[in-house]
Design a protein around this motif. Structure first.
Motif, PDB file in Angstrom:
ATOM      1  N   ASN A  13       0.830  -1.197   0.000  1.00  0.00           N
ATOM      2  CA  ASN A  13       0.000   0.000   0.000  1.00  0.00           C
ATOM      3  C   ASN A  13       0.868   1.252   0.000  1.00  0.00           C
ATOM      4  OD1 ASN A  13      -2.315  -1.601   0.145  1.00  0.00           O
ATOM      5  ND2 ASN A  13      -2.332  -1.573   2.386  1.00  0.00           N
ATOM      6  N   VAL A  14       0.332   2.310  -0.565  1.00  0.00           N
ATOM      7  CA  VAL A  14       1.010   3.609  -0.572  1.00  0.00           C
ATOM      8  C   VAL A  14       0.334   4.505   0.451  1.00  0.00           C
ATOM      9  CG1 VAL A  14       1.647   5.626  -1.934  1.00  0.00           C
ATOM     10  CG2 VAL A  14       1.605   3.362  -3.008  1.00  0.00           C
TER      11      VAL A  14
ATOM     12  N   GLU B 200       3.787   8.384  -0.636  1.00  0.00           N
ATOM     13  CA  GLU B 200       3.746   9.243  -1.813  1.00  0.00           C
ATOM     14  C   GLU B 200       4.811  10.326  -1.659  1.00  0.00           C
ATOM     15  OE1 GLU B 200      -0.187  10.789  -1.941  1.00  0.00           O
ATOM     16  OE2 GLU B 200       0.105  12.137  -0.228  1.00  0.00           O
TER      17      GLU B 200
ATOM     18  N   VAL C 157       6.095   2.321   1.716  1.00  0.00           N
ATOM     19  CA  VAL C 157       6.069   3.190   0.535  1.00  0.00           C
ATOM     20  C   VAL C 157       5.133   4.362   0.807  1.00  0.00           C
ATOM     21  CG1 VAL C 157       5.568   3.358  -1.925  1.00  0.00           C
ATOM     22  CG2 VAL C 157       6.531   1.236  -0.989  1.00  0.00           C
TER      23      VAL C 157
ATOM     24  N   ARG D 199      -3.951   3.533  -3.148  1.00  0.00           N
ATOM     25  CA  ARG D 199      -3.146   3.037  -4.268  1.00  0.00           C
ATOM     26  C   ARG D 199      -2.214   1.931  -3.787  1.00  0.00           C
ATOM     27  NH1 ARG D 199      -2.118   8.407  -4.588  1.00  0.00           N
ATOM     28  NH2 ARG D 199       0.138   8.094  -4.410  1.00  0.00           N
ATOM     29  N   LYS D 200      -1.827   1.092  -4.719  1.00  0.00           N
ATOM     30  CA  LYS D 200      -0.851   0.039  -4.439  1.00  0.00           C
ATOM     31  C   LYS D 200       0.255   0.103  -5.471  1.00  0.00           C
ATOM     32  CE  LYS D 200      -4.049  -3.324  -2.344  1.00  0.00           C
ATOM     33  NZ  LYS D 200      -3.367  -3.466  -1.044  1.00  0.00           N
ATOM     34  N   VAL D 201       1.460  -0.280  -5.071  1.00  0.00           N
ATOM     35  CA  VAL D 201       2.577  -0.393  -6.013  1.00  0.00           C
ATOM     36  C   VAL D 201       3.124  -1.806  -5.929  1.00  0.00           C
ATOM     37  CG1 VAL D 201       3.227   2.039  -5.985  1.00  0.00           C
ATOM     38  CG2 VAL D 201       4.183   0.506  -4.272  1.00  0.00           C
TER      39      VAL D 201
ATOM     40  N   THR E  26       9.833   6.524  -1.372  1.00  0.00           N
ATOM     41  CA  THR E  26       8.781   7.291  -2.030  1.00  0.00           C
ATOM     42  C   THR E  26       8.473   6.611  -3.363  1.00  0.00           C
ATOM     43  OG1 THR E  26      10.286   8.757  -3.232  1.00  0.00           O
ATOM     44  CG2 THR E  26       9.691   9.409  -0.979  1.00  0.00           C
ATOM     45  N   GLU E  27       7.377   6.994  -3.972  1.00  0.00           N
ATOM     46  CA  GLU E  27       6.982   6.369  -5.241  1.00  0.00           C
ATOM     47  C   GLU E  27       8.036   6.603  -6.321  1.00  0.00           C
ATOM     48  OE1 GLU E  27       2.376   6.269  -5.896  1.00  0.00           O
ATOM     49  OE2 GLU E  27       2.858   8.180  -4.913  1.00  0.00           O
TER      50      GLU E  27
END
Length: 208
Positions: free
Chosen positions: A4-5, A127, A125, A15-17, A196-197
């Motif tokens: 998860n972000v 943003e 993680v 959001r997910k990365v 960070t993203e």
């Protein structure tokens, strides 16, 4: 592996990365980690150690005893290593502790360290963020919001950010690094790695 972000308030952004399996999901190579950490620690050494040898001692060169029959070692003069105040035998000399490590080994070591963190769920993680001014309390508030204030924290940024760096500088156990300064020792030494993203994207470009 998906994570998860969050934002710096500790809120889930929804959001997910996806963490790249070739970086965060490999079988860690302990020997590569050992070599990379060994090189990092060796490069921190100043190597300025020095002790005086016999020819460098300031003292009389008069022969202080007969050659034979004294019942002990032949002490040629007061600078002899067997006497108090004398020289040191084979003492340390200034040297450089640097040694070469192949780029592929260093890359493997960093991937292995990040994979260990991913296995231990020690990667957060967030943003991309910035502080309006250097304030320690803002950084402390962020760590509390993300529930990592009680752990050694490594924050990895895509590029230098003076406000974030200065905000974390006085906090024990907190370390802010750019992608270019990422190394195996600091990743392993941290309890939690915060990315960070944009840092995540930069890591993909550097380590693949």
């Amino acid at each position: 592996m998906e994570v998860n972000v969050y934002n710096i308030k500790g809120e889930d952004t929804g959001r997910k990365v996806t963490l790249n399996e070739s970086i965060f999901g490999i079988e860690p190579n302990d020997h590569a980690i050992y070599l990379d950490v060994k090189q990092f620690m060796a490069n921190q050494r100043q190597g300025t150690h020095k002790s005086k040898e016999r020819s460098e001692i300031s003292g009389s060169t008069r022969k202080i005893g007969r050659q034979k029959g004294g019942g002990g070692a032949r002490r040629g003069d007061m600078n002899s290593p067997v006497l108090v105040g004398g020289a040191r035998v084979f003492g340390p000399k200034p040297r450089d502790y640097f040694f070469k490590l192949n780029k592929k080994v260093k890359t493997l070591a960093r991937k292995s360290a990040l994979s260990y963190k991913a296995q231990n769920n020690a990667i957060v993680v967030v943003e991309d963020f910035n502080f309006e001014a250097p304030k320690t309390k803002d950084f402390v508030a962020m760590t509390k919001n993300l529930k990592v204030s009680d752990k050694k924290l490594l924050v990895i940024l895509p590029e230098a950010n003076k406000n974030v760096y200065l905000s974390a500088r006085n906090i024990e156990g907190a370390n802010v690094q750019t992608i270019s300064g990422l190394n195996t020792y600091r990743v392993l030494n941290a309890g939690v790695v915060m990315l960070t993203e944009n840092s995540l994207k930069a890591i993909d470009n550097i380590l693949i």
